[in-house]
Design an enzyme around this catalytic site. Structure first.
Site, PDB file in Angstrom:
ATOM      1  N   LYS A 198       0.860  -1.194   0.000  1.00  0.00           N
ATOM      2  CA  LYS A 198       0.000   0.000   0.000  1.00  0.00           C
ATOM      3  C   LYS A 198       0.884   1.228   0.000  1.00  0.00           C
ATOM      4  CE  LYS A 198      -4.398   1.122   0.209  1.00  0.00           C
ATOM      5  NZ  LYS A 198      -5.598   0.344  -0.176  1.00  0.00           N
ATOM      6  N   ASP A 249      -7.150   4.348  -4.476  1.00  0.00           N
ATOM      7  CA  ASP A 249      -7.777   4.227  -3.149  1.00  0.00           C
ATOM      8  C   ASP A 249      -8.384   5.618  -2.897  1.00  0.00           C
ATOM      9  OD1 ASP A 249      -7.806   2.230  -0.685  1.00  0.00           O
ATOM     10  OD2 ASP A 249      -7.487   4.210   0.172  1.00  0.00           O
TER      11      ASP A 249
END
Ligand code: NDP
Ligand code: 2IT
Length: 445
Positions: free
Chosen positions: A126, A166
């Protein structure tokens, strides 16, 4: 908790005392997978959990860019490459002022197990930045993305690490990031997912997280003799996940009565008019309060947290971490909620999750329920490797199959480990077993 698991968790707490989001995610995962370590003493000898909780690599970098006034701005960039046991690192990039190392680590840690649950060969990672895209011009966003990629490109690649979107990262940002990667490396490769359809993107990726959430919800309800048909549904957020969850819930015969953004929420007893939400959010990048001005009969309430007081049968938190706390959970239960499925990552606090489960609310945890986005990203990677693109119907059918398989494996693991119906435990264990097996096979690396 198993003594070895407890020891690793205590060490993690001591070393990362200030990383509250990461510790929250770690506590949930470690307490869930504890019974696996009772069955597998060899995991302790292999230091498996000591390795599992530590990212393989953490990249932290300066992101300087010039705003429209000619002023230099500096943000902080992150990429946490957490685990590559089962495939190249895969996971989104978040642009939001709240981003810090703890947030990126919690997201990366969750992503390992989520990606494993998809059944596809992708590891966990991430990244992101504390840059706030809100109120920035397209040119400012472009300059930020170009600067961000000027550092990130050396750490990623189609077989190394494949970022995606995201919070705050959609098609516009992915386009700028992709353009800069290609310009620096000269490579036309599937290094990012969520790309535009004219340059390697997959049909149905945009819809995938929200649609996948509903396919998971449907499987969970069906297993328990229920369905979405005729149910009142509250969805928090009004971004990518929330919008396509709303669309699919409506197609499945449910009625979405409330949606939100970080300022407040709207209630529409006639059922949300999604065209209006899409116009405000996807086209105008505006605020959800504008819905009430455009749709007669709807009302706007300031403050996003009270959305859980709106009476509903099904709640789908699709905004951000810890948005559903104990107070919210109590309001939902008092109003007779039957199911909560998490579209956002870790939207429920630990005590909210506990309260919902104790009150027999069907609870679909994020890493299982929202895995449709990353699963479809992996399908985008497959299409890029083949230099082919599949039809919307093909991708959507694969997504549906993947989500039904995820529910089945989560359900089976919950039963096998003595926690039938506890899908938090089931998801953590089912996701972990595959990664653990791969890590054991690959030696102490
Ligand atoms: P978007 O940026 O498209 O939308 C985010 C939504 O959540 C907006 O409505 C935003 O409101 C709201 N929100 C964000 N931060 C906060 C906050 N601190 N408090 C209240 N509301 C907030 O993001 P996505 O829809 O892509 O992501 C939503 C969630 O889903 C995240 O948790 C993400 O990690 C998760 N997720 C996303 C996937 C994807 O494919 N995109 C896949 C799996 C999970 P506002 O505009 O006011 O900020
Ligand atoms: O949290 C997530 O799973 C995402 N933001 C999607 C990641 C991806 O690689 O598609």
């Amino acid at each position: 908790m198993n003594a070895y698991v407890q020891k690793v968790y205590d060490g993690l707490k001591a070393r990362n005392a200030h990383e509250s989001e990461f510790l929250q995610a770690a506590y949930e995962i470690l307490s869930s997978i504890s019974p696996v370590f009772d069955k597998h003493p060899e995991y302790e000898r292999a230091g498996l959990l000591d390795r599992f909780v530590e990212p393989e690599r953490t990249v932290l970098f300066r992101v300087p860019w010039v705003d429209d006034k000619g002023q230099v701005q500096v943000n902080r960039g992150y990429r946490v490459q957490f685990n590559s046991a089962i495939g190249p690192y895969k996971g989104g990039l978040r642009l939001h002022p709240s981003v810090n190392l703890s947030v990126i680590k919690f997201l990366g840690f969750e992503q390992i197990l989520k990606n494993s649950l998809t059944g596809l060969p992708i590891g966990g990672g991430k990244g992101g930045s504390d840059f706030d895209p809100k109120g920035k011009s397209d040119n400012e966003v472009m300059r930020f993305c170009q600067s961000f990629m000027t550092e990130l490109y050396r750490h990623i690649g189609k077989d190394v690490d494949v970022p995606a979107g995201d919070i705050g990262v959609g098609a516009r940002e992915i386009g700028y990031l992709y353009g800069q990667y290609k310009r620096i490396t000269g490579l036309y490769e599937g290094v990012l997912t969520g790309k535009g359809l004219t340059y390697g993107g997959s049909l149905a990726r945009k819809e995938a997280t929200g649609f996948g959430l509903c396919y998971f919800l449907n499987a969970m309800l069906k297993r328990n003799g229920k369905s979405v048909e005729g149910k009142r549904v509250v969805i928090s957020g009004s971004g990518n996940v929330a919008i396509y969850a709303c669309q699919k819930v409506t197609e499945m015969g449910g009625k979405v009565v409330a949606m939100s953004d970080s300022n407040g929420y709207i209630v529409d007893e006639n059922g949300i008019n999604l065209d209006v939400v899409k116009q405000i959010k996807e086209v105008e990048r505006g605020r959800i309060r504008e819905y009430a001005a455009r749709v007669p009969g709807s009302v706007y309430c300031e403050g996003c947290r009270q959305i859980w007081t709106v009476k509903c049968d099904i709640a789908l938190p699709c905004a951000t971490q810890n948005e559903l706390d104990l107070e919210g959970a109590k309001a939902l239960v008092a109003n007779g909620v039957i199911a909560v499925a998490e579209g956002a990552n870790m939207p429920s606090t630990l005590d909210a999750t506990g309260y919902l489960q104790e009150n027999n609310v069907l609870f679909g945890p994020a890493k299982a329920a929202n895995a449709g986005g990353v699963a479809t990203s992996a399908l985008e990677m497959s299409q890029n490797s083949q230099r082919l693109s599949w039809t919307f119907e093909e991708v959507d059918a694969k997504l549906k199959g993947i989500m039904e398989n995820i529910f089945a494996s989560v359900d089976a693991a919950s039963t096998e480990y003595g926690s039938e119906g506890n899908y938090v435990v089931g998801a953590n264990i089912a996701g972990f077993l595959k990664v653990a097996d791969a890590m054991m096979a690959q030696g102490a690396v």
